[in-house]
Design an enzyme around this catalytic site. Structure first.
Site, short mmCIF file in Angstrom:
data_model
loop_
_atom_site.label_atom_id
_atom_site.label_comp_id
_atom_site.label_asym_id
_atom_site.label_seq_id
_atom_site.Cartn_x
_atom_site.Cartn_y
_atom_site.Cartn_z
N LYS A 74 -14.40 2.96 -28.10
CA LYS A 74 -13.86 2.14 -29.20
C LYS A 74 -14.04 0.66 -28.89
O LYS A 74 -14.29 -0.15 -29.79
CB LYS A 74 -12.38 2.46 -29.42
CG LYS A 74 -12.10 3.90 -29.82
CD LYS A 74 -10.62 4.14 -29.97
CE LYS A 74 -10.27 5.61 -30.03
NZ LYS A 74 -10.56 6.31 -28.75
N GLY A 96 -14.10 3.33 -23.11
CA GLY A 96 -14.79 2.18 -23.66
C GLY A 96 -15.54 2.41 -24.95
O GLY A 96 -16.19 1.49 -25.47
N ASP A 118 -4.93 2.67 -28.66
CA ASP A 118 -5.28 4.09 -28.63
C ASP A 118 -4.51 4.68 -27.45
O ASP A 118 -4.98 4.70 -26.32
CB ASP A 118 -6.79 4.27 -28.46
CG ASP A 118 -7.20 5.73 -28.54
OD1 ASP A 118 -6.88 6.38 -29.54
OD2 ASP A 118 -7.82 6.22 -27.57
N CYS A 129 -5.10 11.17 -29.99
CA CYS A 129 -5.92 12.38 -30.19
C CYS A 129 -5.04 13.62 -30.06
O CYS A 129 -5.40 14.60 -29.42
CB CYS A 129 -7.09 12.43 -29.21
SG CYS A 129 -6.64 12.43 -27.46
N ASP A 148 -1.48 -2.80 -16.15
CA ASP A 148 -0.55 -1.92 -16.85
C ASP A 148 -0.26 -2.52 -18.22
O ASP A 148 0.36 -3.59 -18.33
CB ASP A 148 0.73 -1.78 -16.03
CG ASP A 148 1.77 -0.89 -16.68
OD1 ASP A 148 1.58 -0.47 -17.84
OD2 ASP A 148 2.79 -0.60 -16.03
#
Length: 516
Positions: free
Chosen positions: A265, A263, A379, A429, A310
């Site tokens: 971002k 949470g 992300d 990342c 999903d």
């Protein structure tokens, strides 16, 4: 032999070869060294919905723990406002520093890999993370702290990998455990500092709890911060915050965060929007959705609606709407089968990372209409090869390919949920080009109505141009086509002067409708 911190990251051999070819051998060596070390800059995001950056800067020194105050003084520099992200406070650290281990008189505590990685970021040693300790340790003793890996009961050091010292949990070490064991050529490179024993050796058993060693002298001096000013600020890695700032959703807009947990971002975007508009946050996990809701509540944010869903199936269909209606009717009438009841009861007993009971239920959704969001953040779940510090990166080459394939499912959904004229950020990342530049190429080739957009702020370096081996013999996966495309994305290199975790950001604009 001198005790220090200078290990080599352990890669899967196929992954090491793949990344060496993609990035260059020298660059991968530099990344490997940086990955084993913590970033020295700590980023503190200020919640400007409740306070000001100037106020936090004024109050910060007196709010720090005594150990953090000492570390800040040792760093020789003061916190400052990031020049391009005005609600981010950057707190410098320093290192590596030489540490005097002679004062420990051979007393040593070995912590597990994950505990060691946490301690490199400013934490202390707690009982669950202790693997082994010297005999004769008493409360108040100065001990050296090193990092090892836990071996299953009944195994011995000969079973471990060639670099990291391994032992079974609860091992009692002789004093002055030798550094020159040929089986472990890196043992002298795995020491992270010295500290005060807060319990005796008998209190360091596997079933104990609580603080075991308070680090006093650290190789890397970075602030732990903890829960400083809860609700007013929070720790967030700079590249992660940059992804939200790059998307730059406007107040009053409708935003989708497809893979939103934990949470950071999501709440950063809400802050950028002035808590005006709507943010839909999705995650497949009940606990993670509850965590997003909890974080939003702590920060005083009201525009986030979190759903367990999903994200690859985020586009609503007649089938999903029908199923959602049936499930709601069953729940309203109490017609929930015993299996579902049992699952809800188990979830209700879970705990959030921040503490507190989880709610018995979180919201679900049938999905959303195509082209119904002004902004979209993806992300994506990834191989996380950019996280720091890390000693072992066990991900296989097959996992690198699988992660990229899964992300394409999310991308294929995302582009159809975005309105024409809308903007989308794709981030990871990881340093894996298959997941980063390879998936940018996939999106641009498959969807001509999407184009790369200019990013601000531009903190990372350019992306990779060319191609890398694909998942089939002889197949080459194309990356970015030229330097123009490379300059449109951001690749955060762990070994760069910016000193961040590895990260990747691409921003897109949808220039035409995808509905035929």
């Amino acid at each position: 032999m001198q005790r220090t911190w200078d290990p080599s990251v352990q890669w899967d051999p196929e992954v090491e070869t793949f990344l060496g070819n993609a990035l260059g051998i020298d660059r991968l060596k530099a990344i490997s060294q940086a990955t084993s070390r913590p970033p020295l800059l700590t980023c503190l995001r200020v919640n400007t919905l409740r306070t000001t950056v100037e106020d936090i800067l004024r109050r910060l020194p007196t709010a720090l723990s005594p150990s953090d105050q000492q570390l800040l003084a040792q760093a020789g520099t003061q916190p400052y406002i990031h020049p391009q992200i005005p609600f981010a406070i950057m707190i410098p650290g320093s290192g590596p520093h030489p540490v005097d281990y002679s004062q420990c008189q051979g007393l040593e505590v070995i912590v597990g890999r994950r505990a060691g990685e946490s301690m490199l970021r400013g934490s202390n040693a707690y009982a669950p993370g202790i693997l082994a300790c010297s005999t004769g340790i008493a409360i108040g003793d100065t001990v050296s702290v090193s990092v090892g890996i836990e071996l299953p009961a009944g195994t011995n050091n000969s079973n471990t990998n060639k670099n990291l010292f391994g032992c079974t949990r609860g091992t009692v070490l002789p004093q002055d455990l030798p550094l020159d064991d040929p089986r472990f050529p890196q043992r002298e490179k795995l020491f992270i500092g010295t500290g005060r024993a807060e319990v005796s050796r008998t209190g360091m058993n596997p079933s104990a709890s609580g603080l075991v060693v308070s680090l006093k002298e650290r190789v890397f001096r970075t602030l732990a911060l903890g829960d400083v000013f809860p609700g007013e600020c929070m720790l967030q890695n700079l590249p992660s915050l940059t992804a939200a700032v790059v998307l730059d959703p406007t107040p009053g807009s409708r935003v989708l965060d497809m893979c939103a947990a934990p949470g950071g971002k999501t709440t950063a975007m809400a802050q950028i929007m002035g808590d005006s508009g709507e943010i839909i946050a999705l995650d497949r996990s009940h606990n993670k959705v509850a965590g997003i809701e909890k974080l939003a509540e702590e920060l005083g944010i009201t525009i986030i609606k979190a759903y367990r869903h999903d994200a690859t199936k985020a586009i609503a269909t007649d089938e999903t709407r029908k199923k959602q209606k049936i499930d709601q009717e069953k729940e309203a009438s109490g017609m929930v089968n015993e299996k579902i009841k049992a699952r809800l009861e188990r979830k209700a007993t879970g705990k959030l990372i921040h503490g507190g009971d989880l709610p018995a239920r979180v919201s679900t959704t049938a999905g959303f209409e195509p082209e119904s969001f002004d902004y979209l953040l993806l992300d994506a779940p990834c191989t996380a090869l950019g996280l720091r510090p890390r000693l072992i990166l066990p991900q296989t080459l097959r996992e690198l390919h699988n992660a990229a394939h899964y992300q394409r499912k999310l991308i294929d959904t995302a582009v159809h949920l975005l309105k024409p004229g809308g903007h989308m950020v794709f981030s990871t990342c990881t340093i894996n080009p298959l997941e980063n530049e390879g998936n940018v190429r996939h999106l641009l080739n498959k969807y001509p109505f999407m184009k790369l957009a200019v990013q601000y702020p531009k903190l990372g370096g350019p992306g990779l141009v060319g191609q890398v081996p694909g998942d089939e013999p002889g197949y080459m996966k194309k990356l970015l086509k030229d330097e123009v495309e490379a300059d449109m994305v951001q690749r955060f290199d762990p070994s760069s002067g910016l000193d961040t975790p590895g990260f990747f950001i691409a921003k897109f604009e949808k220039i035409a409708s995808s509905i035929s």
